[in-house]
Design a protein around this motif. Structure first.
Motif, short mmCIF file in Angstrom:
data_model
loop_
_atom_site.label_atom_id
_atom_site.label_comp_id
_atom_site.label_asym_id
_atom_site.label_seq_id
_atom_site.Cartn_x
_atom_site.Cartn_y
_atom_site.Cartn_z
N GLU A 1 44.70 -13.47 -18.46
CA GLU A 1 45.24 -14.57 -17.63
C GLU A 1 45.57 -14.05 -16.23
O GLU A 1 46.10 -12.96 -16.05
N HIS A 2 45.24 -14.87 -15.27
CA HIS A 2 45.42 -14.49 -13.86
C HIS A 2 45.28 -15.74 -13.01
O HIS A 2 44.78 -16.76 -13.49
N SER A 3 45.70 -15.64 -11.77
CA SER A 3 45.29 -16.67 -10.81
C SER A 3 44.37 -15.99 -9.81
O SER A 3 44.44 -14.76 -9.64
N ASP A 4 43.49 -16.77 -9.19
CA ASP A 4 42.52 -16.16 -8.27
C ASP A 4 43.23 -15.78 -6.97
O ASP A 4 44.29 -16.28 -6.65
N TRP A 5 42.59 -14.92 -6.23
CA TRP A 5 43.29 -14.26 -5.11
C TRP A 5 43.12 -14.95 -3.76
O TRP A 5 43.91 -14.75 -2.86
N LEU B 1 47.19 -20.40 -13.45
CA LEU B 1 46.76 -19.30 -14.32
C LEU B 1 45.61 -19.78 -15.19
O LEU B 1 45.60 -20.93 -15.64
N HIS B 2 44.67 -18.88 -15.44
CA HIS B 2 43.57 -19.20 -16.36
C HIS B 2 43.11 -17.93 -17.04
O HIS B 2 43.46 -16.82 -16.61
N ARG B 3 42.34 -18.09 -18.12
CA ARG B 3 41.86 -16.94 -18.89
C ARG B 3 40.62 -17.37 -19.66
O ARG B 3 40.33 -18.57 -19.77
FE FE2 Z 1 39.66 -16.53 -12.14
#
Ligand code: FE2
Ligand code: AKG
Length: 380
Positions: free
Chosen positions: A251-255, A308-310
């Motif tokens: 899981e992360h958010s894009d930069w 957030l996505h994964r």
């Molecule tokens: Fe992403």
């Protein structure tokens, strides 16, 4: 009076004991959501579909009337869950299929071949191949393993190796570089239209605010970190011993500013909504998934949030009742501001996003490099 107060307290604590911690968490997020969401009437339990047919064609030819037909739908989606599907976007299917085709062929090559193209000199340059497990987008889970392998096609080239040297051998991987390069102008065109729509939705004083800060779209001489990324998530054998915390993409958010994602029909991408629930981004044929990144969130004071996505490993029963995983291919156009661009909020900070007010102004180049260093500490 005292008795009454005590009774209220007792009732409250009893209630808190009865509901599970998870329910309490969801409940608290819900209260927060209703407080923060003045723009979206609905709790975003799904990812909206936005039809771009009114604005098909060249960026320079689109009229104000045409933008007006799409602006609210797009803006509501992006200020709600922060993700949407774009359909009828006008990008040629053949060009998209070509990128899928060359990507699959490249990732099917032996690891020795792919290793010839490992990235040289990150974070200054992020062009090339990344092995499975070498990159970690979920910075909070240092011990997890993200199983994807990646090809990054940097846009601006800077003072690094020549393009020919850094791209896969044209005899071994015919058409590889050309496939990405043929798609790039199409992605630039749709990105410019999206930037126009977002500025209109947000009623920025200058409707070209984002366009002016992404001059790299269509001009490769401008230093930037806009990039194409192709990702392959290999089959995991049912009997394979997976490392602890294995996931396709953590899981992360894009930069950056905005992300445009193509995915095949396998699925597994999930997006977190404001209640903390994971919403499936079920594949829709020929669609692009759009989401906003951290720099867009900062610019807009959180009005467009970096969700957030994964990508989970999908599991389904095969004939022997075992679980198996299907391979998956996706690719992305990560749009980033021109490198020297300084990003800070240009809109009032949205309630619930107060932490953005405490962030220093971020220089696009530096932000991206810091994120690369963080994500690649394991592998390079
Ligand atoms: Fe992403
Ligand atoms: O492969 C996908 O569907 C998503 C990957 C992703 O979110 C990323 O690389 O930032």
């Amino acid at each position: 009076m005292t008795i009454c107060t005590l009774t209220e307290q007792n009732t409250t604590s009893l209630y808190v004991q009865l509901i599970s911690v998870a329910e309490l968490f969801t409940y608290l997020r819900r209260i927060k959501y209703f407080r923060v969401s003045k723009m979206s009437q609905e709790i975003p339990h799904w990812i909206p579909v936005v039809d771009l047919s009114p604005i098909r064609g060249e960026y320079g030819d689109i009229t104000k009337e045409a933008y007006a037909k799409v602006v609210t739908q797009l803006g509501d989606a992006m200020s709600g869950i922060g993700f949407c599907y774009l359909v009828n976007h006008g990008i040629e299917t053949a060009k998209v299929d070509h990128v899928y085709d060359v990507s699959r062929k490249f990732f099917a090559k032996p690891i020795q071949y792919k290793r010839k193209y490992l990235k040289v000199n990150p974070p200054e340059n992020f062009h090339g191949y990344t092995e499975p497990g070498a990159e970690l987008l979920n910075e909070a889970e240092k011990n997890s393993t993200e199983l994807r392998e990646v090809w990054d096609m940097w846009g601006w080239w800077g003072p690094n190796k020549s393009w020919e040297e850094a791209c896969p051998d044209p005899v071994e991987s015919p058409g590889f570089t050309e496939a990405f390069e043929a798609l790039r102008p199409e992605m630039d065109n749709v990105s410019k239209k999206l930037f126009k729509l977002l500025a209109l939705y947000l009623q920025l004083d200058d409707e070209d605010f984002f366009i002016k800060r992404h001059r790299n779209l269509g001009d490769l001489s401008i230093p930037c970190q806009t990039q194409m990324r192709s990702m392959f998530y290999d089959v995991v054998s049912p009997d394979a011993k997976l490392p602890p915390g294995a996931i396709r993409c953590g899981e992360h958010s894009d930069w950056g500013s905005i992300t445009l994602l193509f995915q095949d029909s396998v699925g597994g991408l999930e997006v977190q909504n404001v209640l903390g629930e994971w919403v499936q981004a079920t594949p829709i044929p020929d669609s692009i998934i759009l989401n906003s990144g951290q720099l867009m969130e900062l610019w807009t004071g959180g009005r467009l949030h970096a969700a957030l996505h994964r990508v989970k490993i999908p599991e389904s029963a095969d004939s022997s009742g075992k679980l198996f995983q299907q391979p998956r291919q996706s690719f992305i156009y990560f749009v980033n501001p021109d490198g020297p661009e300084r990003v800070s909020p240009v809109l009032p900070i949205r309630e619930g996003k107060e932490e953005l007010a405490t962030k220093p102004t971020l220089v696009a180049f530096d932000h991206y490099k810091a994120r690369i260093v963080e994500a690649t500490m394991l592998g390079y």
